[in-house]
Write an enzyme that holds these catalytic residues in place. Sequence first.
Site, PDB file in Angstrom:
ATOM      1  N   ASP A   1       0.763  -1.193   0.049  1.00 19.33           N
ATOM      2  CA  ASP A   1      -0.036   0.171  -0.005  1.00 19.33           C
ATOM      3  C   ASP A   1       0.775   1.168  -0.040  1.00 19.33           C
ATOM      4  OD1 ASP A   1      -1.647   2.128   0.511  1.00 19.33           O
ATOM      5  OD2 ASP A   1      -2.630   0.860   2.208  1.00 19.33           O
TER       6      ASP A   1
ATOM      7  N   HIS B   1      -9.446   0.010  -7.862  1.00 20.14           N
ATOM      8  CA  HIS B   1      -8.692   0.980  -7.170  1.00 20.14           C
ATOM      9  C   HIS B   1      -7.467   1.667  -7.950  1.00 20.14           C
ATOM     10  CE1 HIS B   1      -8.639   3.238  -3.421  1.00 20.14           C
ATOM     11  NE2 HIS B   1      -7.334   3.146  -3.418  1.00 20.14           N
TER      12      HIS B   1
END
Length: 426
Positions: free
Chosen positions: A240, A334
Amino acid sequence: MPDQSIQAARTPGAPTAEPASGAGGVSRRALLGTAGATGLVLGAAGGAVGYAAAPAGATPLTSVGSGRAMFHGKHQPGITEGLQACGHLVAFDLAAGAGRKEAAALLRRWSATAERLMAGEAAPHDDTGVARDAGPSSLTVTFGFGHGFFGRTGLEKQRPAALDPLPDFSSDQLDRSRSDGDLWVQIGANDALVAFHALRALQKDAGSAARVRWQMNGFNRSPGATAHPMTARNLMGQIDGTRNPRPADADFDQRIFVPASGRPAWMANGSYAVVRRIRMLLDDWEKLSLSAQEQVIGRRKADGAPLSGGSETTPMDLEKTDAKGDLAVPLTAHARITRPDRNGGAAMLRRPFSYHDGIDRDGTPDAGLLFVCWQADPLRGFVPVQRKLDRGDALSKFIRHEASGLFAVPGGAAKGEYVGQRLLEG
């Protein structure tokens, strides 16, 4: 959440150490070169004013304990430093009757305390001794002002336009009691006791001038937990923060910080922090197959590489198709939706903490991300990206935005100044 809506930076390296200090009369060199204190140095009034150096020959602090960030500088600490192992986000409201004078006194106290604690020294008053055996541990303390602060202090004309309330988003299920606030404090450190020590000292410093509105506690992977520095993972197990802006980027300052010539003048070299408590619906997420999770994100779970191929840092090929003619990176992925080149160049520096606040009665974990992102203007950073996510992000069904705040974070304090002095005394 690896690209824009949720972040993780590289594992932090050891901050630059600074030679001997003056506050409290304790040598930083002695402090940083020893395992910790043998006791407190007491001033004439009997208050703790600094940690004493350990005897000669004591075991040196590890790299985790000796890491140090600077309080004074062009920008406030806690923005460009690497992710820390633990942190606290706290919002305060000014007490009834407290105004500009009380706010200035509070920021003066807070700045003095933050400077000492970030140097690995004791709090100026009534130190608890909680962090006595540790060094600075890369502690950072950051201060910001919320929308309501300016009305309470009679400074409405100095409120930045960029601090206008964020628009409503379809994914919001906000608890207003855990949102916003007059003042915001971000604390981060690589040792949990050092972080708590700072939290307790700053809370006590607030005295009768301000009361806690909400507090949230978070964590990240500890420095040195992996074989080599790498992008962190979130609680969904995804790498991330791959595309997070980096200070070495040519346009980094332009995107993240208000220019020195910016308006209002007191925000020069400052930034705007959007804070969101994002709950991850982990039970639903973990029911997905590995392939389905990767389709939602648009990247491989194992190494963060785009589904179009390559390694983590390989540019994503948005046009590549598979053997069936389907896009390798789905339209609703995403990572595709949050790309700056798909959002008019909108970018933000994401610097979050994960959180876990226990298990609900039905067995559901209350866990997710304390999302913090930094930008020169939230209307050009966070807002356009979140609006686009609202319109079709595959990840949206697996997360819930439960709290929100927007804060103006002024530039760093020069030596002899306190944070916000140019606003409160200008």
